[in-house]
Design a protein around this motif. Structure first.
Motif, PDB file in Angstrom:
ATOM      1  N   LEU A  42       0.810  -1.217   0.000  1.00  0.00           N
ATOM      2  CA  LEU A  42       0.000   0.000   0.000  1.00  0.00           C
ATOM      3  C   LEU A  42       0.842   1.265   0.000  1.00  0.00           C
ATOM      4  N   GLY A  43       2.145   1.108   0.058  1.00  0.00           N
ATOM      5  CA  GLY A  43       3.042   2.248   0.004  1.00  0.00           C
ATOM      6  C   GLY A  43       3.165   2.975   1.325  1.00  0.00           C
ATOM      7  N   VAL A  44       4.043   3.947   1.334  1.00  0.00           N
ATOM      8  CA  VAL A  44       4.306   4.780   2.502  1.00  0.00           C
ATOM      9  C   VAL A  44       3.908   6.195   2.133  1.00  0.00           C
ATOM     10  N   ASP A  45       3.144   6.857   3.021  1.00  0.00           N
ATOM     11  CA  ASP A  45       2.744   8.240   2.751  1.00  0.00           C
ATOM     12  C   ASP A  45       3.952   9.136   2.565  1.00  0.00           C
ATOM     13  N   LEU A  46       3.874   9.969   1.542  1.00  0.00           N
ATOM     14  CA  LEU A  46       4.916  10.973   1.313  1.00  0.00           C
ATOM     15  C   LEU A  46       4.456  12.290   1.937  1.00  0.00           C
ATOM     16  N   PRO A  47       5.384  13.093   2.422  1.00  0.00           N
ATOM     17  CA  PRO A  47       4.974  14.387   2.975  1.00  0.00           C
ATOM     18  C   PRO A  47       4.393  15.259   1.876  1.00  0.00           C
ATOM     19  N   HIS A  48       3.396  16.032   2.236  1.00  0.00           N
ATOM     20  CA  HIS A  48       2.781  16.949   1.273  1.00  0.00           C
ATOM     21  C   HIS A  48       3.689  18.146   1.064  1.00  0.00           C
ATOM     22  N   VAL A  49       4.023  18.399  -0.181  1.00  0.00           N
ATOM     23  CA  VAL A  49       4.841  19.560  -0.523  1.00  0.00           C
ATOM     24  C   VAL A  49       3.986  20.466  -1.405  1.00  0.00           C
ATOM     25  N   PRO A  50       3.638  21.651  -0.919  1.00  0.00           N
ATOM     26  CA  PRO A  50       2.793  22.525  -1.738  1.00  0.00           C
ATOM     27  C   PRO A  50       3.497  22.922  -3.020  1.00  0.00           C
ATOM     28  N   SER A  51       2.742  23.020  -4.070  1.00  0.00           N
ATOM     29  CA  SER A  51       3.335  23.404  -5.352  1.00  0.00           C
ATOM     30  C   SER A  51       3.593  24.913  -5.360  1.00  0.00           C
ATOM     31  N   ALA A  52       4.639  25.298  -6.049  1.00  0.00           N
ATOM     32  CA  ALA A  52       4.971  26.712  -6.182  1.00  0.00           C
ATOM     33  C   ALA A  52       4.109  27.312  -7.287  1.00  0.00           C
ATOM     34  N   ARG A  53       3.372  28.329  -6.963  1.00  0.00           N
ATOM     35  CA  ARG A  53       2.523  28.978  -7.982  1.00  0.00           C
ATOM     36  C   ARG A  53       2.855  30.425  -8.089  1.00  0.00           C
TER      37      ARG A  53
END
Length: 70
Positions: free
Chosen positions: A59-70
């Protein structure tokens, strides 16, 4: 490179998860032969002619959320 040794850790990032790659193949025939003998594995990604295989129960390992640069 077929099945990876246990001490080798390669991951594919998909849908916010890191899923461990269990085998890598350079062509469809080799990948299909491996999958025929390992029904608990499937294709997780392809990059060009390289085919990445993972365990379908991983099921994988959660990756940290990285906000996209806009």
């Amino acid at each position: 490179m077929p099945a990876l040794p246990d001490h080798t850790r390669i991951y594919v990032s998909t849908m916010g998860k890191a899923v461990r790659v269990t085998a890598i193949f350079a062509n469809d025939n080799a990948a299909n032969a491996h999958l025929a003998l390992n029904p608990d594995e499937g294709v997780i990604s392809e990059i060009g002619d390289v085919i990445f295989i993972a365990n379908v129960n991983d099921l994988g390992v959660d990756l940290p959320h990285v906000p996209s640069a806009r």
